[in-house]
Design a protein around this motif. Structure first.
Motif, PDB file in Angstrom:
ATOM      1  N   GLU A   1      -8.737  -0.957   3.141  1.00  0.00           N
ATOM      2  CA  GLU A   1      -7.201  -1.295   3.477  1.00  0.00           C
ATOM      3  C   GLU A   1      -6.756  -2.143   2.630  1.00  0.00           C
ATOM      4  OE1 GLU A   1     -10.232  -0.714   5.355  1.00  0.00           O
ATOM      5  OE2 GLU A   1     -10.109  -2.590   7.149  1.00  0.00           O
ATOM      6  N   ASP A   2      -7.691  -3.099   1.793  1.00  0.00           N
ATOM      7  CA  ASP A   2      -6.910  -3.773   0.976  1.00  0.00           C
ATOM      8  C   ASP A   2      -6.276  -3.320  -0.327  1.00  0.00           C
ATOM      9  OD1 ASP A   2      -9.733  -6.190   1.786  1.00  0.00           O
ATOM     10  OD2 ASP A   2      -7.775  -6.198   2.237  1.00  0.00           O
TER      11      ASP A   2
ATOM     12  N   SER B   1      -4.098 -10.395   8.109  1.00  0.00           N
ATOM     13  CA  SER B   1      -5.098  -9.476   7.616  1.00  0.00           C
ATOM     14  C   SER B   1      -5.905  -9.959   6.363  1.00  0.00           C
ATOM     15  CB  SER B   1      -4.278  -8.291   6.858  1.00  0.00           C
ATOM     16  OG  SER B   1      -3.443  -8.561   5.821  1.00  0.00           O
TER      17      SER B   1
ATOM     18  N   LYS C   1     -12.018  -4.911   1.553  1.00  0.00           N
ATOM     19  CA  LYS C   1     -12.160  -3.470   2.128  1.00  0.00           C
ATOM     20  C   LYS C   1     -11.347  -2.376   1.651  1.00  0.00           C
ATOM     21  CE  LYS C   1     -12.349  -6.360   6.410  1.00  0.00           C
ATOM     22  NZ  LYS C   1     -11.756  -6.720   7.729  1.00  0.00           N
TER      23      LYS C   1
ATOM     24  N   ALA D   1       0.714  -1.388   0.050  1.00  0.00           N
ATOM     25  CA  ALA D   1       0.127   0.109   0.160  1.00  0.00           C
ATOM     26  C   ALA D   1       0.789   1.214   0.079  1.00  0.00           C
ATOM     27  CB  ALA D   1      -1.035  -0.088   1.148  1.00  0.00           C
TER      28      ALA D   1
END
Length: 126
Positions: free
Chosen positions: A88-89, A62, A86, A40
């Motif tokens: 956050e993925d 995760s 999500k 990320a």
């Protein structure tokens, strides 16, 4: 020369599913352990999942319970199915491969892999 090419990334909404593919050329796919990592923005690359050439699997904390790694030796391709995605993925996802000498070998560290794909963007909007 072993080459890995990822496909299937893109923009999805939270809660959606997505399947990434990684096609390997130039080697004997049946004897490669395969893995997926992601990075990320502003973060270190992290382990997502790995699969041995006998289909043993390991997952990062995760993604456990939401992602599934698999392989099709007839197509020289490994897959990463992500469900209930999500925000956050969101990351660039990388496919990796290493020649394994035992069928139960499941590498999880970046240093264990010899070959890498160029990466593919997955963006999950909220």
């Amino acid at each position: 020369q072993v080459q890995l090419v990822e496909s299937g990334g893109g923009l999805v909404q939270a809660g959606d599913s997505l399947r990434l593919s990684c096609t390997v050329s130039g080697g004997i796919f049946n004897y490669y352990a395969m893995g997926w990592f992601r990075q990320a923005p502003g973060k270190e690359r992290e382990f997502v999942a790995s699969i041995s050439w006998s289909n043993h699997t390991v997952y990062g904390e995760s993604v456990k319970g939401r992602f599934t790694i698999s392989r099709d030796n007839g197509k020289n391709t490994a897959y990463l199915q992500g469900n209930s995605l999500k925000p956050e993925d969101t990351a660039v996802y990388y496919c990796a491969a290493v020649r394994a000498h035992v069928d139960t070998y499941i590498p999880t560290r970046q240093s264990e892999f010899d070959y890498w794909g160029q990466g593919i963007q997955v963006t999950v909007s909220s």
